[in-house]
Design a protein around this motif. Structure first.
Motif, short mmCIF file in Angstrom:
data_model
loop_
_atom_site.label_atom_id
_atom_site.label_comp_id
_atom_site.label_asym_id
_atom_site.label_seq_id
_atom_site.Cartn_x
_atom_site.Cartn_y
_atom_site.Cartn_z
N ARG A 92 0.84 -1.20 0.00
CA ARG A 92 0.00 0.00 0.00
C ARG A 92 0.87 1.26 0.00
N ARG A 184 -13.70 14.40 2.33
CA ARG A 184 -12.33 13.99 2.62
C ARG A 184 -11.49 14.02 1.36
N LYS A 194 -2.34 6.77 1.47
CA LYS A 194 -2.23 7.19 2.87
C LYS A 194 -1.26 8.36 2.90
N TYR A 199 -5.18 13.92 5.79
CA TYR A 199 -5.45 14.14 7.22
C TYR A 199 -5.60 15.63 7.51
N MET A 234 -11.15 5.70 9.60
CA MET A 234 -11.36 4.25 9.62
C MET A 234 -12.31 3.88 8.49
N ASN A 235 -12.25 2.65 8.05
CA ASN A 235 -13.26 2.14 7.12
C ASN A 235 -14.51 1.83 7.93
N LEU A 254 -9.77 4.71 1.49
CA LEU A 254 -8.49 4.09 1.82
C LEU A 254 -8.70 2.57 1.94
N THR A 258 -7.35 -3.74 7.84
CA THR A 258 -8.35 -4.26 8.78
C THR A 258 -9.66 -4.52 8.03
N CYS A 298 -13.42 0.28 11.28
CA CYS A 298 -12.33 -0.66 11.44
C CYS A 298 -11.01 -0.09 10.93
N THR A 300 -6.36 -0.24 12.01
CA THR A 300 -5.31 -0.86 12.82
C THR A 300 -5.33 -0.39 14.28
C1 LIG Z 1 -5.08 3.97 7.69
C2 LIG Z 1 -6.47 4.33 7.35
C3 LIG Z 1 -7.53 3.40 7.45
C4 LIG Z 1 -7.38 2.02 8.04
O1 LIG Z 1 -6.45 1.22 7.41
P1 LIG Z 1 -5.83 -0.03 8.17
O2 LIG Z 1 -4.88 -0.60 7.18
O3 LIG Z 1 -6.93 -0.94 8.49
O4 LIG Z 1 -5.17 0.49 9.40
C5 LIG Z 1 -8.79 3.79 7.01
N1 LIG Z 1 -9.01 5.03 6.54
C6 LIG Z 1 -8.03 5.95 6.46
C7 LIG Z 1 -8.34 7.29 5.91
C8 LIG Z 1 -6.73 5.63 6.87
O5 LIG Z 1 -5.78 6.54 6.78
#
Ligand SMILES: *Cc1c(COP(=O)(O)O)cnc(C)c1O
Length: 353
Positions: A92, A184, A194, A199, A234-235, A254, A258, A298, A300
């Protein structure tokens, strides 16, 4: 790949595990590697943790050329340490790099960096269930010019932070506000990457929600302001009737590891899982009819985070009975069980060090 190691002369005492928050304390060392377009990646090194020096014109400071990852090193009950699907993070990171015109990493080199670094910092991996050593790889453009172009110089770093349990006070459902003003990202933009800029751009909505008493926002798509995308960083997943629905990856979402793991676990347990478009109208009617049984974020950091209430406009809806749902709890137990080495890993996801 050769990694030179310069150890600190002043190893830090370990903090009490109960006092660890998130991302506040760091380990003794950090990994640094430089890139330029003539020599590629070079000078891979682990050095004592400390401040870094940047040219004031450095690309990252002006044009936001920055991507990152987040993963954890987990302490198993037998004392060993393991990672969870690290190649997913590495791949990723490269997809994010490609989007931002930053140099890609060799996958095997990246894995070697993670392994070497975590082994060196092993004493910082806490022991209690739910705690972990949070790993933060990041990569940024570092040209010393204000010209705008794909970078010729970049830096890759890895830092680590011993972190406490996300659920020190038990898993409490959070209240979420559906955001109808800010978006977003948009399709064609950077939503699947990412990158730090995503952010920065989503902080305002989160702050506004917090002022109104909500833990986070539920994002809608940036084109039609109609389809559910994510919750905070998070998703998001919903149980509607007997179907588990999560927004499909349209490019502005994203692709969480998870999320992917939840889908695989749920399918394995025999649930019907759909990755599809889910409109806010469908969600609201499912709330009104009582068909919406469970909702959870969900990622990490939290693994899963149950949603207790959803606000849309001036209305507030309770999800299910407002408590953590059955499937949410099942997912939490299974995933944390595999991550902390308490449950058999039939998927082959853990990477022991
Ligand atoms: C990192 C992130 C996630 C979750 O990704 P994981 O790989 O499950 O940690 C979801 N949405 C956004 C915007 C993120 O930056």
């Amino acid at each position: 790949m050769e990694i030179t190691i310069t150890k600190t002369a002043t190893p830090a005492p370990l903090k009490a595990e109960e006092s660890l928050g998130f991302g506040k304390v760091f380990t003794d060392h950090m990994f640094v590697m430089d890139y330029n377009s003539e020599s590629g990646w070079h000078d891979a090194r682990i050095v004592p943790f400390g401040r870094i020096s940047l040219h004031p014109a450095s690309t990252v400071l002006h044009y936001g050329a920055e991507i990152f990852e987040g993963l954890k090193a987990y302490r198993r009950a037998d004392g060993g340490v393991q990672l969870f699907r690290p190649m997913e993070n590495i791949r990723r990171m490269n997809r994010s790099a490609e989007r931002m015109c930053l140099p890609l990493l060799d996958e095997q080199d990246a894995l070697q960096i993670l392994e070497t670094f975590v082994k060196l910092e092993e004493r910082f991996v806490p022991y209690s269930f739910g705690t972990s050593l949070y790993l933060r790889p990041f990569l940024f453009g570092n040209d010393e010019t204000l010209g705008v172009h794909a970078v010729h110089n970049a830096t890759f770093m890895l830092i680590a932070s011993p972190s406490g349990s996300y659920y020190k006070e038990g898993i409490n459902p959070v209240n979420i506000m559906i955001e109808s003003e800010d978006v977003r990202t948009v399709r064609g933009g950077t939503g699947f990457a990412k990158c730090g800029g995503n952010y920065a751009a989503s902080t305002r909505a989160g702050e506004r929600a917090a002022k109104m008493g909500y833990a986070q926002v539920l994002w809608l798509d940036g084109v039609e302001r109609k389809y559910i995308e994510e919750v905070g960083a998070m998703n998001v997943m919903f149980k509607i009737g007997d179907e588990i629905v999560t927004p499909m990856l349209t490019g502005s979402i994203l692709p969480g590891i998870t999320r992917k793991s939840c889908i695989e676990v749920l399918k394995d347990l025999g649930y019907k899982v759909s990755e599809r478009l889910l409109s806010v109208d469908e969600l609201i009617s499912a709330l009104e009819s009582g068909e919406l049984k469970e909702a959870w974020g969900c990622g990490t950091a939290a693994v899963v985070s149950p949603i207790g209430k959803l606000a849309y406009g001036d209305k507030e809806y309770i999800v299910g009975d407002g408590k953590i749902g059955e499937i949410t709890q099942q997912l939490y137990d299974l995933l944390t069980g595999i991550q902390w080495g308490k449950t058999e890993d039939k998927f082959g996801w853990v990477h022991k060090l």
